[in-house]
Scaffold this active site. Structure first.
Site, short mmCIF file in Angstrom:
data_model
loop_
_atom_site.label_atom_id
_atom_site.label_comp_id
_atom_site.label_asym_id
_atom_site.label_seq_id
_atom_site.Cartn_x
_atom_site.Cartn_y
_atom_site.Cartn_z
CG HIS A 57 -7.92 3.28 -0.63
ND1 HIS A 57 -6.95 2.68 -1.74
CD2 HIS A 57 -6.74 3.90 -0.19
CE1 HIS A 57 -5.63 3.05 -1.47
NE2 HIS A 57 -5.66 3.82 -0.66
CG ASP A 62 -1.75 5.45 2.72
OD1 ASP A 62 -2.06 5.07 1.44
OD2 ASP A 62 -2.57 6.02 3.23
CG ASP A 63 -0.04 8.68 0.33
OD1 ASP A 63 0.19 8.75 -0.83
OD2 ASP A 63 -1.02 8.61 0.95
CG HIS A 93 -2.02 1.06 1.23
ND1 HIS A 93 -3.19 0.99 1.87
CD2 HIS A 93 -2.01 2.23 0.55
CE1 HIS A 93 -3.78 2.19 1.69
NE2 HIS A 93 -3.31 2.92 1.13
CG HIS A 149 -1.36 6.03 -2.67
ND1 HIS A 149 -2.26 6.12 -3.51
CD2 HIS A 149 -1.43 5.76 -1.32
CE1 HIS A 149 -3.50 5.46 -2.75
NE2 HIS A 149 -2.93 5.28 -1.43
CD GLU A 179 -7.73 6.47 4.42
OE1 GLU A 179 -8.24 6.43 3.28
OE2 GLU A 179 -6.75 7.07 4.65
#
Ligand code: HPA
Ligand code: ZN
Length: 324
Positions: free
Chosen positions: A192, A273-274, A15, A17, A195
């Site tokens: 997703h 994630d980010d 996961h 991005h 969340e």
């Protein structure tokens, strides 16, 4: 376990991005290279905005900064930087999300995005990579279907399709036809769900989009029956604890439900994630999570092993990594 031991564990990142790995320094470098004036006075000014109230306030900054990515070379440099960093964290395989619609709407063609991503992927020696294009759910199903049509000529380059961006108000059921078409073309699904959105969105992702993994999924805990099903079917959840803290899904790391998820027998994986926006790459995610919850070495091994098992790698390649 110390940092070196954590980094030595072979792991998969599932996961991530790629646009979320854009560090402020690289953003300014690319802005200069492309003759773009960013609406931030300095790197420090930009960093001071990394304080989000929720998913949307993060996405606003994330999409604004994405504007510096214009050429294949930009996507190559971004991806190469992430892969170098991931390799140091013991990532041996990464399944990388990207947002084709976020680039196309700025006039950056899919071909340029792919050329850049693939240049970095081909040059990566230590980390194998699968790519997963995601549909932006807030742009709706028609735009997603159109995007799928553009992606299909490159379908052999992708491991799956995904669904991301603003969640609440955009339930997975809107995208049932898009994911059915992707499946008919041989592309599995991830999405997703859960969340910020309710457990019902996770059910829809499973039953209507037929996802093989759920991205985030932490809100399954509001629904014991769903937890039992996810555990029973061993549906992998790509959990991102630092993201959940920074996007105010949980008040702080100690309040994160990871221990409850493990106790429930869920197939949990740890991911970043980010990472440029949420304060840590995956090595940091493992380290802070292990420290906060006092995870045993066996528990940390299990998380890394689950990440490899939950990947789209063929069984022999998974086995190779697990035996490594
Ligand atoms: N949620 C939804 N969309 C996203 C995220 C996220 O955490 N990161 C990048 N796009
Ligand atoms: Zn995400």
């Amino acid at each position: 376990m110390d940092h070196a031991q954590l980094a030595a564990l072979p792991k998969a990142e599932l996961h991530l991005h790629i646009e979320g790995t854009l560090e402020p320094e690289l953003a300014f470098t690319l802005a200069r290279r492309n003759g773009i004036t960013l609406p931030f006075a300095s790197i420090e000014d930009l960093r001071s905005r990394y304080d989000y109230r929720n998913l949307q306030s993060f996405l606003d900054l994330y999409y604004a900064l994405t504007d510096v990515l214009r050429t294949a070379e930009d996507f190559r440099d971004l991806t190469a930087a992430y892969l170098a960093r991931a390799a140091r964290d013991g990532v041996r395989h990464a399944e990388i999300f990207f947002d084709p619609q976020a680039h196309r709407r700025r006039g950056v063609p899919l071909a340029a995005v792919l050329e850049g991503l693939q240049a970095a992927v081909s040059a990566s020696r230590d980390v194998s990579v699968y790519l997963i294009p995601c549909f932006l759910r807030d742009l709706g199903p028609d735009a997603a279907m159109e995007t799928l049509g553009e992606l299909l000529p490159f379908a052999g380059s992708f491991a799956a399709v995904g669904l991301d961006s603003a969640e609440v108000g955009y339930p997975p059921e809107l995208f049932v036809d898009v994911f059915a078409r992707a499946r008919a073309e041989g592309l599995p699904a991830v999405a997703h769900a859960g969340e910020e959105g309710p457990p019902e969105y996770i059910r829809q992702a499973l039953d209507l989009l037929r996802v093989r993994r759920v991205d985030h999924g932490v809100r399954c805990l509001d629904d014991p029956e769903l937890v039992a099903r996810l555990a029973d079917e061993q549906i992998p959840l790509t959990v991102c604890p630092l993201s959940n803290v920074r996007l105010a899904v949980v008040p702080d790391l100690a309040a994160h439900p990871l221990p409850r998820m493990l106790d429930a027998g869920l197939a949990v994986t740890l991911n970043s994630d980010d990472p440029a926006y949420f304060g840590g790459y995956v090595g940091e995610v493992y380290a802070r999570t292990a420290e906060t919850f006092g995870l045993s070495a066996a528990e940390v091994h299990r998380l890394a092993e689950t990440s490899v098992r939950a990947s789209f790698l063929p069984p022999a390649a998974r086995q190779r990594l697990l035996g490594a």
